[in-house]
Design a protein around this motif. Structure first.
Motif, mmCIF file in Angstrom:
data_model
loop_
_atom_site.group_PDB
_atom_site.id
_atom_site.type_symbol
_atom_site.label_atom_id
_atom_site.label_comp_id
_atom_site.label_asym_id
_atom_site.label_seq_id
_atom_site.Cartn_x
_atom_site.Cartn_y
_atom_site.Cartn_z
ATOM 1 N N PHE A 21 0.842 -1.196 0.000
ATOM 2 C CA PHE A 21 0.000 0.000 0.000
ATOM 3 C C PHE A 21 0.874 1.242 0.000
ATOM 4 O O PHE A 21 1.982 1.241 0.543
ATOM 5 N N PHE A 22 0.387 2.306 -0.607
ATOM 6 C CA PHE A 22 1.041 3.605 -0.492
ATOM 7 C C PHE A 22 0.916 4.083 0.948
ATOM 8 O O PHE A 22 -0.078 3.811 1.621
ATOM 9 N N LEU A 23 1.903 4.806 1.417
ATOM 10 C CA LEU A 23 1.844 5.327 2.784
ATOM 11 C C LEU A 23 0.689 6.301 2.961
ATOM 12 O O LEU A 23 -0.001 6.287 3.973
ATOM 13 N N LYS A 24 0.470 7.149 1.962
ATOM 14 C CA LYS A 24 -0.585 8.151 2.093
ATOM 15 C C LYS A 24 -1.960 7.508 2.001
ATOM 16 O O LYS A 24 -2.248 6.774 1.062
ATOM 17 N N ASP A 25 -2.787 7.783 2.994
ATOM 18 C CA ASP A 25 -4.163 7.279 2.994
ATOM 19 C C ASP A 25 -4.256 5.761 2.991
ATOM 20 O O ASP A 25 -5.177 5.190 2.422
ATOM 21 N N HIS A 26 -3.303 5.100 3.616
ATOM 22 C CA HIS A 26 -3.350 3.640 3.630
ATOM 23 C C HIS A 26 -4.522 3.143 4.492
ATOM 24 O O HIS A 26 -4.931 3.812 5.436
ATOM 25 N N PRO A 27 -5.074 1.975 4.175
ATOM 26 C CA PRO A 27 -6.152 1.407 4.992
ATOM 27 C C PRO A 27 -5.706 1.228 6.443
ATOM 28 O O PRO A 27 -4.563 0.849 6.715
ATOM 29 N N ASP A 28 -6.618 1.497 7.339
ATOM 30 C CA ASP A 28 -6.343 1.458 8.769
ATOM 31 C C ASP A 28 -6.375 0.009 9.269
ATOM 32 O O ASP A 28 -7.400 -0.656 9.213
ATOM 33 N N GLU A 29 -5.240 -0.465 9.761
ATOM 34 C CA GLU A 29 -5.133 -1.845 10.246
ATOM 35 C C GLU A 29 -6.147 -2.133 11.353
ATOM 36 O O GLU A 29 -6.642 -3.259 11.494
ATOM 37 N N ASN A 30 -6.464 -1.127 12.136
ATOM 38 C CA ASN A 30 -7.421 -1.325 13.232
ATOM 39 C C ASN A 30 -8.806 -1.727 12.725
ATOM 40 O O ASN A 30 -9.597 -2.320 13.456
ATOM 41 N N LYS A 31 -9.089 -1.391 11.471
ATOM 42 C CA LYS A 31 -10.412 -1.697 10.930
ATOM 43 C C LYS A 31 -10.558 -3.176 10.580
ATOM 44 O O LYS A 31 -11.664 -3.685 10.509
ATOM 45 N N TRP A 32 -9.470 -3.855 10.270
ATOM 46 C CA TRP A 32 -9.598 -5.279 9.946
ATOM 47 C C TRP A 32 -9.120 -6.187 11.082
ATOM 48 O O TRP A 32 -9.328 -7.397 11.036
ATOM 49 N N ALA A 33 -8.507 -5.620 12.107
ATOM 50 C CA ALA A 33 -7.908 -6.423 13.181
ATOM 51 C C ALA A 33 -8.934 -7.305 13.895
ATOM 52 O O ALA A 33 -8.608 -8.417 14.330
ATOM 53 N N ASP A 34 -10.181 -6.834 14.009
ATOM 54 C CA ASP A 34 -11.189 -7.584 14.764
ATOM 55 C C ASP A 34 -11.962 -8.587 13.916
ATOM 56 O O ASP A 34 -12.813 -9.307 14.431
ATOM 57 N N CYS A 35 -11.686 -8.634 12.606
ATOM 58 C CA CYS A 35 -12.409 -9.570 11.736
ATOM 59 C C CYS A 35 -11.857 -10.980 11.924
ATOM 60 O O CYS A 35 -10.673 -11.241 11.685
#
Length: 450
Positions: A21-35
């Motif tokens: 992923f590009f550093l800018k605006d990368h997907p937030d790891e916290n959003k998938w951590a609980d899946c």
């Protein structure tokens, strides 16, 4: 054809966990951590329902996004297809026991895709024209509205339909033209010389009103109804001149940079407002998500959080602050469709129903799966017409036939559901919840109403 890892910019692989992923605006790891890939989301997803393909399910999309972050796959066309095929309806987050923000991940991933694979050719030109050249510029939208009014009122529309010239357009655009609402003068032009639209009685509150971009061109009658209802219920209404498009369509399309520019303009335009009232579910949710756009900018993130706290859907605002209950009957049977970004996004479900039930003579008929997406999803019905049509067909199976009207709180849904009514040979009228309340007031005042 996919892109090679060597084609990815150097800064894409600078930090562990974000290798492709590009550093800018990368997907937030916290959003998938609980899946935990439990599958509770599967039945809620319209695209999975239609395809039965794992990559078109919420957990499948989360897995793909996580796989890019782990360096297992690259940002290519195979990754792009399921990410952009998502309706972003947020039903999966409602269904998820852990509340995984799949919609937020999808929008972040789309931003990554458009950094890696920009639109080119005709698609790029069309996207740039609408997203950058039209929607952010109210004067240009007003000019478009004037053209559409001339088209409708001059008789040209009748000629085009009668001679079947309309058939030169793709079928899904022909269907959209057939249900195009009557275009009237935008409220921002009507009230441009008024700093405040005064309440019709004792002033209880002062609110600011987001008129929207397309909303004020295509649905100015709903904006007018919103102003009427607010002023009747003791609210002075301010329409800030410097407000602009909410940016929802830009963020959905992966153009997060333009989304941020529009967000900054709106945050500044409503800086002195205590409450920002919105009558379009998609716009309201986009405004509430502004803090997400500024996750990497502490100064604007704080401003965005303060702004988002002011934003409220018209139905919830009326429910919370109190409103005059109409006394005159409308005598109509209604069913209610939950717009995705109102029900799943903002958690507003019962308030609009209670407003409808407070109108004498209104009989509410339950719609099964009322919070199932209709397929509108911003401009999804234009970019993915086949899938949108299939989702709409599924939705229409749940719409009761023995009703006069289908009520909802989002303009995109109104257009899509109107196409559904036409396609399936129904005769129900598509209405905004606030329109019905306004019609009841009008009838009470001896005006035409419905």
């Amino acid at each position: 054809m996919g892109i090679k890892e060597s084609d990815i910019k150097q800064d894409a692989a600078c930090t562990p966990g974000l290798s492709n992923f590009f550093l800018k605006d990368h997907p937030d790891e916290n959003k998938w951590a609980d899946c935990v890939h439990c599958g509770m989301c599967l039945e809620s997803c319209p695209t999975y329902e239609l395809t039965s393909q794992e990559q078109h399910s919420p957990r499948g999309r989360v897995h793909l996004i996580k796989s890019v972050a782990e360096g297992k796959i690259t940002v290519n066309e195979q990754f792009m297809d399921p990410v952009f095929a998502c309706l972003d309806c947020r039903a999966c987050t409602t269904a998820c026991p852990a509340g995984v923000d799949v919609g937020g991940l999808i929008e972040e991933a789309r931003g990554q895709i458009r950094q890696a694979i920009p639109l080119t050719g005709l698609k790029g030109m069309v996207s740039k024209f609408f997203l950058k050249g039209l929607f952010p510029h109210q004067n240009r939208l007003n000019s478009l509205g004037s053209i559409l009014r001339f088209y409708q009122k001059s008789g040209m529309q009748k000629v085009v339909r009668k001679t079947k010239l309309i058939k030169i357009m793709p079928q899904h655009l022909v269907d959209m033209e057939a249900i195009m609402p009557e275009v009237n003068k935008p409220v921002r032009k009507k009230y441009k010389n008024q700093n405040v639209i005064k309440s019709k009685g004792k002033t209880r509150n002062e609110v600011s009103f987001l008129t929207g971009c397309v909303m004020d061109v295509m649905f100015s009658d709903i904006n007018e109804a919103t102003i009427n209802v607010l002023t009747r219920n003791g609210n002075d209404v301010i329409i800030p001149n410097k407000q602009t498009c909410c940016g929802a369509l830009h963020v959905h399309a992966g153009d997060r940079e333009t989304g941020r520019k529009l967000a900054k303009q709106n945050i500044e335009a409503f800086n002195d407002s205590d409450k920002v009232i919105v009558n379009a579910a998609g716009c309201g949710y986009a405004l509430k998500e502004y803090p997400e756009l500024f996750r990497e900018d502490p100064e604007w993130h704080e401003k965005a959080e303060k702004f988002a706290a002011k934003v409220e859907d018209i139905s919830k605002y009326l429910y919370d602050t109190g409103y005059e209950k109409p006394k005159t009957e409308l005598n109509t049977r209604i069913t209610y469709h939950d717009a995705c970004h109102l029900a799943h996004g903002q958690g507003v479900r019962q308030e609009p129903r209670d407003i409808l039930l407070d109108i004498p003579g209104v009989e509410m008929v339950h719609m099964p799966n009322s919070d199932r997406c209709c397929g509108s999803a911003g401009i999804y019905n234009i970019t993915n017409p086949e899938m949108a049509s299939a989702v709409l067909d599924s939705k229409m199976e749940n719409v009761p036939e023995d009703v006069d009207m289908i009520s909802m709180g989002n303009p995109g849904c109104m257009l899509q559901m109107a196409m559904g009514v036409q396609k399936h040979g129904r005769n129900q009228k598509i209405v905004h919840t606030i329109q019905l309340l306004d019609w009841a007031y009008q009838k009470e005042d001896g005006k035409e109403g419905l």
